[in-house]
Design an enzyme around this catalytic site. Structure first.
Site, mmCIF file in Angstrom:
data_model
loop_
_atom_site.group_PDB
_atom_site.id
_atom_site.type_symbol
_atom_site.label_atom_id
_atom_site.label_comp_id
_atom_site.label_asym_id
_atom_site.label_seq_id
_atom_site.Cartn_x
_atom_site.Cartn_y
_atom_site.Cartn_z
ATOM 1 N N ASP A 94 0.845 -1.202 0.000
ATOM 2 C CA ASP A 94 0.000 0.000 0.000
ATOM 3 C C ASP A 94 0.883 1.255 0.000
ATOM 4 O OD1 ASP A 94 0.865 -0.016 2.607
ATOM 5 O OD2 ASP A 94 -1.114 0.197 3.518
ATOM 6 N N SER A 95 2.210 1.056 -0.012
ATOM 7 C CA SER A 95 3.134 2.174 -0.272
ATOM 8 C C SER A 95 2.846 2.776 -1.649
ATOM 9 C CB SER A 95 4.592 1.704 -0.193
ATOM 10 O OG SER A 95 4.774 0.518 -0.941
ATOM 11 N N ASP A 121 -1.061 -6.395 -0.172
ATOM 12 C CA ASP A 121 -1.146 -5.667 1.092
ATOM 13 C C ASP A 121 -2.597 -5.252 1.326
ATOM 14 O OD1 ASP A 121 0.106 -4.648 3.280
ATOM 15 O OD2 ASP A 121 1.103 -2.989 2.236
ATOM 16 N N LYS A 146 -0.938 -9.514 3.211
ATOM 17 C CA LYS A 146 -0.183 -8.973 4.355
ATOM 18 C C LYS A 146 -1.107 -8.031 5.121
ATOM 19 C CE LYS A 146 3.114 -5.631 4.014
ATOM 20 N NZ LYS A 146 2.541 -4.590 4.903
ATOM 21 N N GLU A 193 -1.067 -5.277 8.575
ATOM 22 C CA GLU A 193 -0.295 -4.585 9.612
ATOM 23 C C GLU A 193 -0.973 -4.768 10.968
ATOM 24 O OE1 GLU A 193 0.356 -0.459 8.711
ATOM 25 O OE2 GLU A 193 1.092 -0.885 6.688
ATOM 26 N N GLU A 251 9.403 -3.743 10.467
ATOM 27 C CA GLU A 251 9.738 -2.455 9.857
ATOM 28 C C GLU A 251 10.298 -1.489 10.894
ATOM 29 O OE1 GLU A 251 6.864 -0.822 7.132
ATOM 30 O OE2 GLU A 251 7.904 1.101 7.018
HETATM 31 O O1 KIV Z 1 3.533 -1.098 1.647
HETATM 32 C C1 KIV Z 1 4.708 -1.477 1.630
HETATM 33 O O2 KIV Z 1 5.464 -1.249 0.699
HETATM 34 C C2 KIV Z 1 5.176 -2.228 2.789
HETATM 35 C C3 KIV Z 1 6.641 -2.512 2.862
HETATM 36 C C4 KIV Z 1 7.322 -1.295 3.295
HETATM 37 C C5 KIV Z 1 6.942 -3.688 3.716
HETATM 38 O O3 KIV Z 1 4.417 -2.548 3.651
#
Ligand code: KIV
Length: 289
Positions: free
Chosen positions: A51-52, A90, A120, A122, A189
């Site tokens: 989600d970056s 994510d 993934k 968080e 992280e």
């Molecule tokens: O969203 C992302 O790119 C991430 C990485 C920084 C692990 O969660």
């Protein structure tokens, strides 16, 4: 990492075995088919559709605005561009906090519509039951603790986490609970390297570090950081393997100059009129399409 003909992509159990075999895991983010294909070709084990994207693709200052539809679109792009790597999608903010049922239905969409093999999420604590349910229904889950950017409003920034004894102990406990809940791996992280080592030694699933030092079982970076595309801010853990921003600016300004001076395109870079054979009436195939 090799894949089989029956199941061509790298799997969660394969990544788990890497830890026992002492083989370091390499992950990288990807958001589109072209970059994903290059990254796969270069040998990464898994691609995270992070989600970056909220920062590097959408231009937001946080990852909070990313939606399921946006993340699904990017995940489909990355899976279409690859055939071997494992794809981890994510789960965006709001897609796994409402209820277990809502989370399962969102995660299922990433596998069915996005072509991902895992998701993934968080956080820890309140998520443990949800993770158990996802694994029960057949969805591998990568955990993510330490700096979890979706909690930026609670943290008040993007600072290093786990620097006090209390917060370090809490992270070690979170890691163990996430393993017990069924996570197949854990992103760590921006935590101190000593703590990352302690967590890595405390769990049997692989830890994947970002800004957490060399003792993790694997590493991941945001691809735009690795390519040197982001110049506004460079955390100390980011190493540029390419000065992408500079190279792109140079290439574009060279092209601008060529167009302005009439040097681009040349006749060789242009198409000629198609000729028609009078006898057959067929169009002669052009030299190039
Ligand atoms: O969203 C992302 O790119 C991430 C990485 C920084 C692990 O969660």
């Amino acid at each position: 990492m090799s894949s089989s003909k029956i199941f061509p992509r790298v799997t969660a159990p394969q990544l788990v075995r890497c830890k026992a075999e002492g083989r370091r895991i390499v992950g990288l983010t990807a958001y589109d088919a072209v970059f994903a294909a290059h990254e796969e070709e270069a040998g990464v084990d898994f691609l995270l559709v992070g989600d970056s994207a909220g920062n590097v693709i959408a231009g937001h200052s946080t990852t909070i605005p990313m939606t399921m539809e946006a993340m699904l679109f990017l995940t489909r792009c990355v899976s279409r561009g690859t055939s071997r790597v494992m794809i981890v999608a994510d789960m965006p903010f709001g897609s796994f906090q409402i209820s277990v049922e809502d989370t399962v239905s969102n995660a299922v969409r990433f596998l069915k519509e996005g072509g991902a093999q895992a998701v993934k999420m968080e956080g820890a604590g309140y998520l443990l039951g949800t993770i158990r349910r996802l694994v029960d229904v057949g969805i591998p889950v990568m955990g993510h603790i330490g700096l979890t950017p979706q909690r930026v409003n609670v943290f008040g920034g993007f600072n290093v986490q786990g620097r006090t004894p209390e917060s370090a102990n809490a992270l070690v406990e979170d890691a163990k609970e996430l393993e017990n809940a069924g996570c197949f791996s854990l992103v760590l992280e921006k935590i101190p390297l000593e703590l990352a080592r302690q967590i890595t030694e405390s769990v049997s699933i692989p830890t994947i570090g970002i800004g957490s030092g060399p003792h993790c079982d694997g590493q991941i970076l945001v691809n735009y950081d690795l390519f040197g595309m982001f110049e506004q801010f460079k955390p100390k853990f980011v190493r540029h393997y390419l000065e992408g921003a500079q190279l792109i600016r140079e290439a574009v300004s060279h092209w601008v100059e060529d167009v302005r001076e009439g040097k681009y395109p040349t006749a060789e870079e242009s198409y000629s009129q198609r000729t028609v054979k009078a006898s057959s009436g067929k169009v002669v195939p052009p030299e190039e399409e």
